[in-house]
Write a protein that holds these residues in place. Structure first.
Motif, mmCIF file in Angstrom:
data_model
loop_
_atom_site.group_PDB
_atom_site.id
_atom_site.type_symbol
_atom_site.label_atom_id
_atom_site.label_comp_id
_atom_site.label_asym_id
_atom_site.label_seq_id
_atom_site.Cartn_x
_atom_site.Cartn_y
_atom_site.Cartn_z
ATOM 1 N N VAL A 1 23.948 51.149 -21.020
ATOM 2 C CA VAL A 1 24.683 50.077 -20.349
ATOM 3 C C VAL A 1 25.952 50.630 -19.723
ATOM 4 O O VAL A 1 26.473 51.668 -20.128
ATOM 5 N N VAL A 2 26.434 49.892 -18.722
ATOM 6 C CA VAL A 2 27.709 50.198 -18.076
ATOM 7 C C VAL A 2 28.657 49.029 -18.323
ATOM 8 O O VAL A 2 28.303 47.876 -18.063
ATOM 9 N N ALA A 3 29.841 49.324 -18.838
ATOM 10 C CA ALA A 3 30.836 48.296 -19.126
ATOM 11 C C ALA A 3 31.840 48.239 -17.975
ATOM 12 O O ALA A 3 32.645 49.163 -17.803
ATOM 13 N N ASP A 4 31.763 47.180 -17.176
ATOM 14 C CA ASP A 4 32.700 46.968 -16.080
ATOM 15 C C ASP A 4 33.672 45.874 -16.500
ATOM 16 O O ASP A 4 33.281 44.728 -16.729
ATOM 17 N N ALA A 5 34.946 46.231 -16.590
ATOM 18 C CA ALA A 5 35.955 45.306 -17.107
ATOM 19 C C ALA A 5 35.974 43.983 -16.345
ATOM 20 O O ALA A 5 36.110 42.908 -16.950
ATOM 21 N N PHE A 6 35.831 44.024 -15.032
ATOM 22 C CA PHE A 6 35.892 42.821 -14.210
ATOM 23 C C PHE A 6 34.801 41.825 -14.601
ATOM 24 O O PHE A 6 35.003 40.623 -14.576
ATOM 25 N N HIS A 7 33.653 42.348 -14.977
ATOM 26 C CA HIS A 7 32.503 41.491 -15.263
ATOM 27 C C HIS A 7 32.453 40.974 -16.696
ATOM 28 O O HIS A 7 31.855 39.926 -16.952
ATOM 29 N N ILE A 8 33.056 41.685 -17.631
ATOM 30 C CA ILE A 8 32.824 41.340 -19.041
ATOM 31 C C ILE A 8 34.087 40.984 -19.822
ATOM 32 O O ILE A 8 33.990 40.603 -20.996
ATOM 33 N N TRP A 9 35.269 41.060 -19.226
ATOM 34 C CA TRP A 9 36.514 40.880 -19.966
ATOM 35 C C TRP A 9 36.610 39.523 -20.665
ATOM 36 O O TRP A 9 37.241 39.392 -21.710
ATOM 37 N N TRP B 1 41.492 41.250 -12.749
ATOM 38 C CA TRP B 1 41.147 39.864 -12.393
ATOM 39 C C TRP B 1 42.442 39.124 -12.093
ATOM 40 O O TRP B 1 43.183 38.750 -13.003
ATOM 41 N N LYS B 2 42.710 38.930 -10.808
ATOM 42 C CA LYS B 2 43.947 38.291 -10.375
ATOM 43 C C LYS B 2 43.725 36.800 -10.152
ATOM 44 O O LYS B 2 42.727 36.392 -9.581
ATOM 45 N N VAL B 3 44.681 36.005 -10.611
ATOM 46 C CA VAL B 3 44.609 34.550 -10.482
ATOM 47 C C VAL B 3 45.658 34.086 -9.468
ATOM 48 O O VAL B 3 46.820 34.482 -9.556
ATOM 49 N N PRO B 4 45.284 33.248 -8.477
ATOM 50 C CA PRO B 4 43.918 32.753 -8.244
ATOM 51 C C PRO B 4 43.062 33.792 -7.529
ATOM 52 O O PRO B 4 43.588 34.644 -6.815
ATOM 53 N N MET B 5 41.752 33.690 -7.701
ATOM 54 C CA MET B 5 40.832 34.554 -6.991
ATOM 55 C C MET B 5 40.399 33.856 -5.704
ATOM 56 O O MET B 5 39.813 32.781 -5.743
ATOM 57 N N LYS C 1 35.024 39.726 -2.957
ATOM 58 C CA LYS C 1 36.097 40.680 -2.694
ATOM 59 C C LYS C 1 37.368 40.300 -3.438
ATOM 60 O O LYS C 1 38.469 40.404 -2.913
ATOM 61 N N GLY C 2 37.206 39.873 -4.666
ATOM 62 C CA GLY C 2 38.336 39.368 -5.424
ATOM 63 C C GLY C 2 38.930 40.314 -6.443
ATOM 64 O O GLY C 2 39.880 39.956 -7.146
ATOM 65 N N ARG C 3 38.410 41.521 -6.547
ATOM 66 C CA ARG C 3 38.940 42.433 -7.551
ATOM 67 C C ARG C 3 40.324 42.934 -7.158
ATOM 68 O O ARG C 3 40.608 43.164 -5.984
ATOM 69 N N VAL D 1 44.861 39.863 -15.244
ATOM 70 C CA VAL D 1 44.982 39.401 -16.630
ATOM 71 C C VAL D 1 44.211 40.246 -17.646
ATOM 72 O O VAL D 1 44.251 39.956 -18.843
ATOM 73 N N ILE D 2 43.509 41.291 -17.217
ATOM 74 C CA ILE D 2 42.667 42.050 -18.141
ATOM 75 C C ILE D 2 43.497 43.080 -18.902
ATOM 76 O O ILE D 2 44.277 43.840 -18.306
#
Length: 272
Positions: A174-182, A206-210, A215-217, A224-225
């Motif tokens: 598996v690949v752990a991508d912080a953006f997807h699983i935080w 992960w910036k709020v608001p997205m 293209k939100g990374r 917030v991660i």
């Protein structure tokens, strides 16, 4: 916790989307970045042999090739075409000198998400023998649930872990991508569950608001991660390989690539 090892920093090529592969390799060399993750749409433009030549010339190693996968399709013929394409990707990974092909598993062609997940499992099972033969590992990358409709029906690290446990191969992980699983309440236990099967660690923020789903990374530290805590988790689970900075963001793409790499190194050291 200590800062991440700068020697393990890898430029995931999508972070400098406006650069060609040649420009990205040379950029890594200028900024003393020893690793790059190559995207296939960039690789196709110069060919795998020329890419291998440039990597050797500039002393840059390949952390992974992105991407394989996209297994679900409406017809058996289409599904077979995708399996064949994944086999070509395995060959390219071998030639480039990386042992990791990242799998973005693909969406359902209709509303039957359960069937699509079965096709993902069948597709991985079909290409595993070839990956084993060539010595390339397949890294299942779960994508955030907001991408279930258009990019991947594998949306949690738990799902990805279950697939590796079902298919049982030393060449599947598996690949752990912080953006997807935080966000996952089971994050820590699922990373621990992946011990010995972690094939990659990707960082962004992960910036709020997205403002844009795709293209939100954001750059590390702008969101917030808790990236350093997550790095601790993956290291505890036995992963000590390259850390890829993978940022899909039009504002960052529009900046000069050298400026992006300079900022990337600073933010990596400060927040990862």
């Amino acid at each position: 916790m200590t800062k991440a090892n700068l020697q393990l920093l890898s430029l995931n090529q999508i972070t400098t989307e406006n650069w060609s592969l040649s420009e990205a390799i040379q950029g890594c060399a200028r900024h003393d970045i020893h690793w790059i993750s190559i995207w296939r749409h960039k690789l196709e433009k110069i060919g795998v042999k020329e890419a291998r030549k440039l990597l050797t010339e500039y002393g840059v190693q390949v952390s992974s090739l992105c991407r394989g996968g996209m297994f679900p399709a409406a017809t058996e013929r289409e599904r077979q075409q995708r399996i064949d394409d994944n086999k070509r990707a395995i060959e390219d990974a071998k030639t480039l000198g990386t042992d990791v092909l990242v799998l973005v598993c693909g969406p359902a062609p209709d509303k039957n998400i359960k069937q699509a997940r079965h096709w993902v499992e069948a597709g991985i099972e079909a290409i595993l023998p070839y990956a084993e033969e060539l010595g390339v590992k397949l890294g299942i990358e779960p994508l955030h649930p907001m991408y279930a409709a258009d990019r991947s029906v594998i949306n949690t690290l738990g799902q990805a872990n279950a697939l590796t446990e079902c298919l049982q191969s030393d060449h599947l992980g598996v690949v752990a991508d912080a953006f997807h699983i935080w966000w996952d309440p089971e994050l820590e236990q699922q990373i621990a569950r992946a011990k010995g099967k972690l094939l990659g660690f990707h960082v962004s923020d992960w910036k709020v608001p997205m403002r844009d789903m795709f293209k939100g990374r954001a750059m590390m530290g702008d969101g917030v991660i808790d990236l350093r805590a997550m790095r601790g988790m993956v290291e505890e689970a036995g992963y000590h390989g390259p850390i890829e900075v993978e940022i899909i963001n039009q504002e960052i793409w529009d900046q000069p690539g050298d400026d992006v790499l300079h900022q990337m190194k600073q933010c990596y050291q400060a927040h990862v």
